[in-house]
Write an enzyme that holds these catalytic residues in place. Structure first.
Site, PDB file in Angstrom:
ATOM      1  N   LYS A  15       0.890  -1.186  -0.128  1.00 20.98           N
ATOM      2  CA  LYS A  15      -0.074  -0.043  -0.209  1.00 20.98           C
ATOM      3  C   LYS A  15       0.815   1.287   0.017  1.00 20.98           C
ATOM      4  O   LYS A  15       0.649   2.183  -0.853  1.00 20.98           O
ATOM      5  CB  LYS A  15      -0.983  -0.059   1.386  1.00 20.98           C
ATOM      6  CG  LYS A  15      -1.803  -1.069   1.624  1.00 20.98           C
ATOM      7  CD  LYS A  15      -3.037  -0.956   2.626  1.00 20.98           C
ATOM      8  CE  LYS A  15      -1.924  -0.986   4.136  1.00 20.98           C
ATOM      9  NZ  LYS A  15      -1.195  -2.077   4.601  1.00 20.98           N
ATOM     10  N   ARG A  90      -8.880   0.843   9.601  1.00 23.41           N
ATOM     11  CA  ARG A  90      -8.621  -0.489   9.969  1.00 23.41           C
ATOM     12  C   ARG A  90      -9.255  -1.281  10.715  1.00 23.41           C
ATOM     13  O   ARG A  90      -9.080  -2.390  11.096  1.00 23.41           O
ATOM     14  CB  ARG A  90      -7.180  -0.394  10.748  1.00 23.41           C
ATOM     15  CG  ARG A  90      -5.785  -0.565   9.714  1.00 23.41           C
ATOM     16  CD  ARG A  90      -4.689  -0.166  10.324  1.00 23.41           C
ATOM     17  NE  ARG A  90      -3.204  -0.902  10.229  1.00 23.41           N
ATOM     18  CZ  ARG A  90      -2.434  -0.442   9.638  1.00 23.41           C
ATOM     19  NH1 ARG A  90      -2.367   1.000   9.263  1.00 23.41           N
ATOM     20  NH2 ARG A  90      -1.243  -0.995   9.538  1.00 23.41           N
ATOM     21  N   ARG A 129      12.301  -5.273   4.160  1.00 25.90           N
ATOM     22  CA  ARG A 129      11.855  -3.979   3.941  1.00 25.90           C
ATOM     23  C   ARG A 129      12.786  -2.930   4.656  1.00 25.90           C
ATOM     24  O   ARG A 129      13.194  -3.089   5.635  1.00 25.90           O
ATOM     25  CB  ARG A 129      10.531  -3.812   4.591  1.00 25.90           C
ATOM     26  CG  ARG A 129       9.965  -2.364   4.315  1.00 25.90           C
ATOM     27  CD  ARG A 129       8.560  -2.201   4.319  1.00 25.90           C
ATOM     28  NE  ARG A 129       7.873  -2.270   5.585  1.00 25.90           N
ATOM     29  CZ  ARG A 129       6.470  -2.004   6.058  1.00 25.90           C
ATOM     30  NH1 ARG A 129       5.862  -1.994   5.078  1.00 25.90           N
ATOM     31  NH2 ARG A 129       6.209  -2.342   7.383  1.00 25.90           N
ATOM     32  N   ARG A 162      12.052  -0.918  10.128  1.00 28.29           N
ATOM     33  CA  ARG A 162      11.223  -0.702  11.271  1.00 28.29           C
ATOM     34  C   ARG A 162      11.239  -1.592  12.222  1.00 28.29           C
ATOM     35  O   ARG A 162      11.306  -2.801  12.063  1.00 28.29           O
ATOM     36  CB  ARG A 162       9.768  -0.356  10.465  1.00 28.29           C
ATOM     37  CG  ARG A 162       9.414   0.930  10.231  1.00 28.29           C
ATOM     38  CD  ARG A 162       8.006   0.936   9.355  1.00 28.29           C
ATOM     39  NE  ARG A 162       6.911   0.056  10.236  1.00 28.29           N
ATOM     40  CZ  ARG A 162       5.661   0.000   9.687  1.00 28.29           C
ATOM     41  NH1 ARG A 162       5.653   0.600   8.661  1.00 28.29           N
ATOM     42  NH2 ARG A 162       4.830  -0.349  10.321  1.00 28.29           N
ATOM     43  N   ARG A 173       0.316  -8.425  13.977  1.00 29.26           N
ATOM     44  CA  ARG A 173      -0.280  -7.397  12.919  1.00 29.26           C
ATOM     45  C   ARG A 173      -1.202  -8.117  12.000  1.00 29.26           C
ATOM     46  O   ARG A 173      -2.178  -7.858  11.712  1.00 29.26           O
ATOM     47  CB  ARG A 173       0.977  -6.645  12.153  1.00 29.26           C
ATOM     48  CG  ARG A 173       1.468  -5.628  13.142  1.00 29.26           C
ATOM     49  CD  ARG A 173       2.937  -4.981  12.613  1.00 29.26           C
ATOM     50  NE  ARG A 173       2.662  -4.219  11.544  1.00 29.26           N
ATOM     51  CZ  ARG A 173       3.881  -4.120  10.780  1.00 29.26           C
ATOM     52  NH1 ARG A 173       5.048  -4.657  10.789  1.00 29.26           N
ATOM     53  NH2 ARG A 173       3.672  -3.330   9.545  1.00 29.26           N
TER      54      ARG A 173
END
Ligand code: AMP
Length: 215
Positions: A15, A90, A129, A162, A173
């Site tokens: 996203k 969310r 990432r 992160r 998550r």
């Protein structure tokens, strides 16, 4: 051409990457609630202090904490030409709050884009990432590596991983995502706004969204 988008999908579905590209191409405001919350944490105020514990453990920040922040952001001038809400709503509660807020400011959503990816892809993407501290550009050590290790191609900023992209936090998550997501999807499907992108990747998503911008 004003277009207002919501981007829905698991963490790591892409996203943020697509929101950054599309917002730059069409001068849309890119509103990432994760980024807004991380900025609050950095600022060190009350909201940031409360949000920090939720983010670290991979849980959702309560709706009432996030609602005012999003409402204020949507009223900013740069949203006049269109916006992408990346990572909000969310929960069904957030979707309802958003609908009320948009009515209050005379706006509406054109498309709720659902980026569908399988869990293996999510885990693979998140563990590789890297994010730029300077401009927020997103890299992937395997699929979108920076030209020089640890350095952003765009602004030469430092790249970091992160702290909530660890396997344990990612698992939590993902669990939360699956628990909350179905009612949100149903909410936008009922309103005829859902645009699903199966096996979403950057190029496929951009192609579909460019078409949507023309429509
Ligand atoms: P993200 O950058 O979108 O992956 O978000 C990072 C973290 O910020 C999430 O794991 C949540 O703790 C928090 N967060 C971001 N967006 C929301 C939201 N819409 N509602 C609640 N918490 C959120």
């Amino acid at each position: 051409m004003v277009k207002n988008f919501i981007f829905i999908g698991a963490p790591g579905a892409g996203k943020g990457t697509v929101a950054k590209l599309l917002s730059e191409e069409y001068a849309l405001a890119h509103i990432s609630t994760g980024d807004l919350l991380r900025e609050e944490v950095k600022k060190g105020g009350e909201l940031g202090a409360q949000a920090d514990a939720y983010i670290k453990s991979g849980r959702l920040v309560p709706d009432e904490l996030i609602a005012r922040m999003v409402a204020e952001r949507l009223r900013a001038d740069d949203c006049a030409a269109g916006f992408i809400l990346d990572g909000f709503p969310r929960t069904l509660g957030q979707a309802e709050l958003l609908e009320r807020e948009l009515v209050a400011i005379g706006k509406s959503i054109d498309s709720a884009v659902y980026f569908q990816v399988c869990d293996e892809d999510v885990i693979r993407r998140l563990s590789a990432r890297l994010i730029c501290r300077g401009c927020g550009a997103i890299y992937n050590q395997q699929s979108i590596p920076p030209k020089a290790e640890g350095v952003c191609d765009c602004c030469a900023g430092e790249l970091y991983q992160r702290s909530d992209d660890t396997p344990e936090t990612v698992k939590s998550r993902l669990e939360i995502f699956y628990r909350e997501n179905d009612p949100i999807i149903a909410f936008y499907q009922e309103r005829g706004l859902l645009l699903e992108i199966p096996d979403a990747n950057k190029d496929k998503s951009m192609k579909i969204l460019r078409e949507k911008m023309k429509a």
